[in-house]
Scaffold this motif. Structure first.
Motif, mmCIF file in Angstrom:
data_model
loop_
_atom_site.group_PDB
_atom_site.id
_atom_site.type_symbol
_atom_site.label_atom_id
_atom_site.label_comp_id
_atom_site.label_asym_id
_atom_site.label_seq_id
_atom_site.Cartn_x
_atom_site.Cartn_y
_atom_site.Cartn_z
ATOM 1 N N LEU A 1 9.781 -4.130 -3.234
ATOM 2 C CA LEU A 1 10.778 -3.734 -4.067
ATOM 3 C C LEU A 1 9.965 -2.976 -5.149
ATOM 4 C CD1 LEU A 1 13.346 -6.587 -4.053
ATOM 5 C CD2 LEU A 1 13.545 -4.145 -3.126
ATOM 6 N N LEU A 2 8.893 -3.621 -5.595
ATOM 7 C CA LEU A 2 8.046 -3.181 -6.801
ATOM 8 C C LEU A 2 7.513 -1.786 -6.494
ATOM 9 C CD1 LEU A 2 6.356 -6.438 -8.103
ATOM 10 C CD2 LEU A 2 8.235 -5.122 -9.041
ATOM 11 N N GLN A 3 7.213 -1.420 -5.155
ATOM 12 C CA GLN A 3 6.849 -0.190 -4.997
ATOM 13 C C GLN A 3 7.808 1.029 -5.488
ATOM 14 O OE1 GLN A 3 4.085 1.109 -3.442
ATOM 15 N NE2 GLN A 3 3.249 -0.698 -2.626
ATOM 16 N N HIS A 4 8.853 0.670 -5.915
ATOM 17 C CA HIS A 4 10.004 1.756 -6.171
ATOM 18 C C HIS A 4 10.026 1.740 -7.844
ATOM 19 C CE1 HIS A 4 11.713 2.424 -2.142
ATOM 20 N NE2 HIS A 4 11.472 1.224 -1.926
ATOM 21 N N ARG A 5 9.156 0.906 -8.319
ATOM 22 C CA ARG A 5 9.047 0.980 -10.007
ATOM 23 C C ARG A 5 9.129 2.252 -10.446
ATOM 24 N NH1 ARG A 5 4.696 1.019 -13.187
ATOM 25 N NH2 ARG A 5 4.764 -0.189 -14.797
ATOM 26 N N ARG A 6 9.893 2.552 -11.529
ATOM 27 C CA ARG A 6 9.925 3.941 -12.040
ATOM 28 C C ARG A 6 8.507 4.124 -12.750
ATOM 29 N NH1 ARG A 6 12.931 3.554 -17.025
ATOM 30 N NH2 ARG A 6 14.750 3.343 -15.748
ATOM 31 N N GLY A 7 7.901 5.276 -12.298
ATOM 32 C CA GLY A 7 6.434 5.402 -12.795
ATOM 33 C C GLY A 7 5.480 4.988 -11.664
ATOM 34 N N GLY A 8 5.935 4.517 -10.677
ATOM 35 C CA GLY A 8 5.125 4.141 -9.599
ATOM 36 C C GLY A 8 4.079 3.018 -9.993
ATOM 37 N N LEU A 9 3.123 2.577 -8.876
ATOM 38 C CA LEU A 9 2.068 1.979 -9.374
ATOM 39 C C LEU A 9 0.762 2.523 -9.169
ATOM 40 C CD1 LEU A 9 2.938 -1.064 -6.543
ATOM 41 C CD2 LEU A 9 3.506 -0.751 -8.860
ATOM 42 N N PRO A 10 -0.378 2.066 -9.894
ATOM 43 C CA PRO A 10 -1.505 2.795 -9.779
ATOM 44 C C PRO A 10 -2.217 2.890 -8.543
ATOM 45 C CG PRO A 10 -1.618 1.147 -11.496
ATOM 46 C CD PRO A 10 -0.221 0.814 -10.983
ATOM 47 N N ASP A 11 -3.147 3.512 -8.024
ATOM 48 C CA ASP A 11 -3.774 3.642 -6.845
ATOM 49 C C ASP A 11 -4.887 2.364 -6.932
ATOM 50 O OD1 ASP A 11 -5.316 3.937 -4.665
ATOM 51 O OD2 ASP A 11 -5.699 5.902 -4.934
ATOM 52 N N LEU A 12 -4.084 1.387 -6.357
ATOM 53 C CA LEU A 12 -4.812 0.116 -6.538
ATOM 54 C C LEU A 12 -6.061 -0.115 -5.782
ATOM 55 C CD1 LEU A 12 -1.671 -2.403 -6.846
ATOM 56 C CD2 LEU A 12 -3.031 -1.493 -8.547
ATOM 57 N N TRP B 1 0.837 -1.182 0.097
ATOM 58 C CA TRP B 1 0.001 -0.160 -0.034
ATOM 59 C C TRP B 1 0.726 1.326 0.121
ATOM 60 C CZ3 TRP B 1 -5.565 0.185 -0.234
ATOM 61 C CH2 TRP B 1 -6.028 -0.975 -0.209
ATOM 62 N N GLU B 2 2.040 1.092 0.509
ATOM 63 C CA GLU B 2 2.777 2.377 0.635
ATOM 64 C C GLU B 2 4.365 1.820 0.476
ATOM 65 O OE1 GLU B 2 2.782 2.432 5.715
ATOM 66 O OE2 GLU B 2 1.415 3.823 4.456
ATOM 67 N N ALA B 3 5.217 2.806 -0.068
ATOM 68 C CA ALA B 3 6.526 2.404 -0.187
ATOM 69 C C ALA B 3 7.418 2.524 1.141
ATOM 70 C CB ALA B 3 6.948 3.409 -1.261
ATOM 71 N N LYS B 4 8.147 1.476 1.309
ATOM 72 C CA LYS B 4 8.959 1.302 2.391
ATOM 73 C C LYS B 4 10.522 1.931 1.856
ATOM 74 C CE LYS B 4 7.289 -2.645 4.853
ATOM 75 N NZ LYS B 4 7.677 -4.146 5.492
ATOM 76 N N PRO B 5 11.281 2.259 2.676
ATOM 77 C CA PRO B 5 12.718 2.814 2.388
ATOM 78 C C PRO B 5 13.350 1.425 1.704
ATOM 79 C CG PRO B 5 12.289 3.761 4.254
ATOM 80 C CD PRO B 5 11.020 2.784 4.126
ATOM 81 N N LEU B 6 14.082 1.677 0.941
ATOM 82 C CA LEU B 6 14.809 0.428 0.039
ATOM 83 C C LEU B 6 15.465 -0.548 1.022
ATOM 84 C CD1 LEU B 6 15.076 -1.031 -2.597
ATOM 85 C CD2 LEU B 6 17.098 0.526 -2.873
ATOM 86 N N ALA B 7 16.153 0.214 1.976
ATOM 87 C CA ALA B 7 16.866 -0.619 3.022
ATOM 88 C C ALA B 7 15.958 -1.486 3.926
ATOM 89 C CB ALA B 7 17.638 0.306 3.774
ATOM 90 N N LEU B 8 14.534 -1.042 4.128
ATOM 91 C CA LEU B 8 13.825 -1.854 4.767
ATOM 92 C C LEU B 8 12.812 -2.718 3.987
ATOM 93 C CD1 LEU B 8 12.531 0.948 7.342
ATOM 94 C CD2 LEU B 8 14.517 -0.867 7.636
ATOM 95 N N SER B 9 12.892 -2.805 2.772
ATOM 96 C CA SER B 9 12.259 -3.651 2.028
ATOM 97 C C SER B 9 12.694 -5.381 2.241
ATOM 98 C CB SER B 9 12.576 -3.304 0.565
ATOM 99 O OG SER B 9 11.879 -2.154 0.105
ATOM 100 N N GLU B 10 11.562 -5.988 2.465
ATOM 101 C CA GLU B 10 11.748 -7.431 2.569
ATOM 102 C C GLU B 10 11.224 -8.169 1.532
ATOM 103 O OE1 GLU B 10 10.107 -8.063 6.586
ATOM 104 O OE2 GLU B 10 11.662 -7.100 7.646
ATOM 105 N N THR B 11 10.262 -7.676 0.782
ATOM 106 C CA THR B 11 9.503 -8.687 -0.024
ATOM 107 C C THR B 11 9.830 -8.139 -1.519
ATOM 108 O OG1 THR B 11 7.522 -7.753 0.393
ATOM 109 C CG2 THR B 11 7.965 -9.253 1.563
ATOM 110 N N PHE B 12 9.382 -9.098 -2.672
ATOM 111 C CA PHE B 12 9.423 -8.204 -4.110
ATOM 112 C C PHE B 12 8.096 -7.236 -4.085
ATOM 113 C CE2 PHE B 12 10.753 -12.552 -6.001
ATOM 114 C CZ PHE B 12 11.838 -12.145 -5.650
ATOM 115 N N ALA B 13 7.278 -7.499 -3.304
ATOM 116 C CA ALA B 13 5.978 -6.293 -3.244
ATOM 117 C C ALA B 13 6.618 -5.209 -2.855
ATOM 118 C CB ALA B 13 4.933 -6.839 -2.375
#
Length: 862
Positions: A545-556, A531-543
């Motif tokens: 990491l994908l929050q940092h995708r260039r262009g972002g994610l839609p408001d799912l 739902w919300e982006a974590k700092p990259l250093a605190l990312s634990e899952t693929f989900a």
């Protein structure tokens, strides 16, 4: 240091050397003996190292010693191939720092050749890889390489798909409606995802003609497989679970494969020899020529185990072959009597063939376990627990193949032959299935080096591996010398953990890169997106990491609610087709036939059919609950039954039962009573029946204390228990039982003999339940699911009749006048023991059963 030296010496003496030890030994050999290193260099013209990003520091050093050290004229040509973005085996000591350091020396200021052309994936997939990975693959020497974009091969001729990149958002609208974030259990999302996967695969195969084997489902860990495989089974989608190719090279699996092949294919003589030569049967090499001359292949094909005359002919032929063995064969004396095991193995083989032809697959696989005792034999060998795990996996896969209906006997036998013939490769390799065409299901790490038309990356919200510091942890050879022992750490251990976590986080990025680049036509990323982006250093899952995708994610969250309101199930945005499986499932349900004014649809059950099905479900549920309540195993002796102590322990040892009076003495507590029984039985098991009575008595009394202290500790309870145990042994030595046992000494067959008995073996003796009905307020105990078990104290042959007799020692404190009545309570135990010996020894009638009451010196037949 001394402990490690002892371990190393023992491993070497037993011929057991771990792979890491072999690597270190090779490095040390080359470092310490320059002449050997020079010899090896001169023997190599060109040295090619593939997948160089997966090397560890020791492997790098070996390559360095061979290709970069020594005079220039001695060195071979060196050609390295590697992609640091695909280095995902850090848990196996692969180290990018070693990779970078080696390249710096190997290149000597030159530049590597860069391969950017991707001959696998279409441009839309490569563009999405760049959008997802480039922002999070931040270069750091020795930790993370720089991201390098990949270019589509212009000569690719595959017809492009409308949507090569899909994302499945496994939320329910209700999850987000109230609080704006998913609230349901993770398992619900995975079940939804698994059903969507099965439906999509079924559609691809039926409508587009896509081969099952051109599709792969990737999971983070093998523990994530259950939901996926259940959904595939429900839809009838054939699948093959990928595993390492070395699995079929393990000795226990090879032996099990040989047995199954010999059962399924009577003409497979290689499998027959492999099985009979295995440790489970033990036919020596010297016997094969005489056995074949005696017609062993024909005997194995035609033997009927229920035809006594046929078994006798087979036994005579085997013994004739054994008599023809040459004299003086080294080691033959150590397997003396192997012919008995061979005849039994041939009979077992015939029974298993009959079972396969006449019984359902689950019954056949259960007979594989019980008839030849594969698991019991392997459990007793080195690394027995691991061998059992491998056998369990093999038998589970075999049952799945046979029950699926897509693999018959011939195809299973063929698949097992092919699997056993492949060279072991513990890293990677194409998956196998007896069914041939099947969807491949594997972990992301196993998928490296492979590619498929359609790739599904599942459960992106799942974290990889355990979190937090383990209780005990040791540094690797390439790390600072820090460790954690039973929760206590060295001063630098926290820094080592931080370094590992930084490297682990970088490897998670590379694992995502590997997963996204396996697809030839279409990649699907599925799970509970964050739902919300974590700092990259605190990312634990693929989900994460994908929050940092260039262009972002839609408001799912907003999009799924909007799609629900509009009757939609997806949207296309940013080069990705975003699908909502929950809304798709609702749409399918709404389109299903319903009851209308014209009457029920043809595929809708009537009220009577629903009622009958409900009643059947109730019956099945009750039967399932009853089975679940049965224990896996049950002790034969009444006082050892799970959940019941039979008679009270204080009564057994002469104390007061509750309610007899507050001033009366109680007997030992349960732990003390069990310890006393164990110690006394151990002393009698080790009793030297031919030693002078005084010497035998002294040894038996001395043997009591060790087991009691082990069980109870050095405390007052142990002292009291020792006194009671000494009293029981004194009664034994001073009474008539010692002399009775010494008279029987020449006729003793076994002491403390463990027995196991399958529950169905007692079918002819159902009165057992009535005999034991008084143990639980009139209710007989249920049969165990797995086995009856126990230990027979004494087996001897009656000198007068020659009949076997089972004797069981009882430590109960019972007046002599009451021993006959007390013995009646042990009829059930006697039936289990007698039936076990009758089955295992092939006796025409069961042995006699009797109780030896140590306290009163009475022997009571039961």
């Amino acid at each position: 240091g001394r402990l490690l030296g002892e371990v190393d010496a023992r491993l070497r003496s037993e011929g057991l050397v771990p792979f890491a030890t072999l690597l270190r030994a090779a490095r040390d050999l080359l470092e310490r003996h320059p002449d050997i290193a020079a010899l090896e260099r001169r023997r190599i013209d060109q040295l090619l190292v593939d997948e160089f990003q997966d090397t560890d520091p020791i492997q790098c050093r070996i390559v360095e010693l061979l290709a970069l050290d020594g005079p220039q004229q001695e060195r071979p040509g060196l050609f390295l191939v590697g992609d640091p973005k695909q280095s995902i085996y850090g848990w196996r000591s692969a180290d990018l720092a070693a990779y970078d350091g080696f390249l710096a020396r190997a290149l000597g200021g030159g530049a590597p050749l860069r391969l950017a052309l991707n001959r696998r994936s279409p441009a839309p997939v490569l563009e999405e890889v760049e959008r997802a990975i480039e922002p999070i693959m931040r270069p750091e020497r020795g930790v993370q390489p720089r991201f390098e974009p990949l270019l589509e091969d212009p000569e690719r001729s595959t017809t492009p798909l409308a949507h090569p990149v899909e994302a499945w958002v496994c939320w329910e609208p209700d999850d987000v409606r109230a609080a704006g974030r998913p609230r349901r259990r993770v398992a619900d999302g995975r079940r939804l995802e698994a059903r969507a996967l099965a439906a999509d695969l079924e559609r691809l195969h039926a409508e587009d003609g896509v081969a099952w084997s051109d599709c792969a489902a990737l999971v983070r860990a093998a523990s994530d497989l259950d939901e996926v495989l259940d959904a595939l089974r429900e839809r009838g989608v054939p699948f093959a679970v990928e595993s390492d190719r070395s699995y079929y090279q393990r000795r226990e699996v090879l032996d099990a494969c040989a047995l199954v092949r010999a059962v399924l294919d009577r003409s497979d003589l290689l499998a027959l020899v492999a099985w009979l030569r295995s440790a489970c049967v033990g036919v020596p090499d010297a016997a094969w020529l005489p056995l074949f001359e005696a017609g062993l292949p024909r005997l194995a094909r035609e033997l009927d185990p229920d035809d006594r005359a046929a078994v006798a002919r087979a036994e005579a032929a085997v013994r004739q072959a054994v008599a023809a063995l040459p004299e003086g064969v080294p080691g033959l004396a150590r397997v003396a009597g192997f012919e008995d095991g061979l005849v039994a193995a041939l009979c077992d083989l015939a029974r298993l063939r009959l079972s396969f032809e006449t019984e359902p697959p689950d019954r056949f696989v259960e007979r594989l376990r019980r008839v030849v005792l594969l698991e019991a034999g392997e459990a007793a060998r080195y690394l027995g627990r691991h061998r059992l795990a491998h056998l369990e996996r093999f038998l589970r896969e075999l049952l799945g193949w046979l029950e699926s209906g897509v693999a018959d006997a011939a195809s299973v036998a063929r698949a097992l032959r092919e699997a056993a013939a492949r060279e072991p490769d513990p890293f990677e390799g194409p998956p196998r299935s007896p069914a041939g065409d099947a969807v491949r299901v594997m972990t992301v790490h196993r998928a490296k080096g492979l590619d498929f038309d359609h790739v599904y990356l599942l459960s992106i919200e799942k974290a990889s591996g355990a979190r937090g510091a383990p209780d005990t942890d040791v540094c690797r050879p390439d790390e600072p010398p820090e460790y954690r022992l039973f929760g206590a750490s060295t001063p630098g251990y926290a820094a080592l953990r931080a370094r590992r976590e930084r490297k682990g986080a970088a490897e998670e990025v590379r694992a995502l890169y590997v997963a996204l680049t396996r697809a030839r036509r279409r990649v699907v990323v599925s799970g509970r997106f964050g739902w919300e982006a974590k700092p990259l250093a605190l990312s634990e899952t693929f989900a994460d990491l994908l929050q940092h995708r260039r262009g972002g994610l839609p408001d799912l969250a907003a999009e799924i609610l909007a799609a629900e309101a509009e009757g939609g199930t997806e949207l296309v945005r940013g080069g990705v087709r975003w699908r909502f499986p929950a809304l798709e499932a609702r749409a399918r349900a709404a389109a299903a036939p319903r009851t209308g004014a014209e009457g029920p649809a043809a595929d809708v059950a009537t009220a009577e059919e629903v009622a009958a099905a409900a009643a059947r479900l109730v019956r099945l549920g009750a039967a399932a609950r009853a089975r679940m309540e049965r224990p896996r195993s049950r002790g034969a002796a009444p006082e050892k039954d799970e959940g019941s102590e039979g008679r009270g322990l204080d009564e057994r040892f002469g104390g007061a039962r509750p309610g007899r009076g507050a001033g009366e003495t109680r007997g030992p507590d349960r732990s003390s009573a069990l310890a006393i029984g164990t110690a006394v039985h151990a002393a009698l098991e080790g009793l030297d029946l031919f030693a002078p009575p005084a010497e035998a008595r002294a040894r038996a009394l001395a043997a009591l204390r060790g087991p009691l202290v082990d069980a109870l500790g050095a405390c007052a309870a142990a002292s009291a228990a020792e006194a009671e145990a000494q009293r029981l042994l004194a009664a034994f030595f001073d009474g008539p039982l010692l002399e009775a046992l010494r008279r029987l000494a020449p006729h003793v067959v076994a002491r403390e003999l463990p027995v196991l008995l399958a529950p169905e073996a007692l079918e002819p003796f159902r009165p057992l339940e009535a005999a034991r009905a008084g143990e639980r307020e009139g209710e007989p105990p249920a049969d165990p699911v797995g086995c009856w078990s126990g230990v027979v104290d004494l087996v001897y042959r009656d000198p007068a009749s020659g009949r076997l007799v089972i004797a069981d020692y009882k430590t109960d404190r019972v007046p002599p006048a009451e021993t006959a009545g007390r013995a009646l309570g042990y009829r059930g135990q006697g039936r289990v023991y007698a039936r076990a010996l009758q089955e295992s020894l092939g006796l025409a009638e069961p042995p006699r059963f009797e109780l030896w009451f140590l306290d009163s010196g009475r022997i009571e037949p039961v």
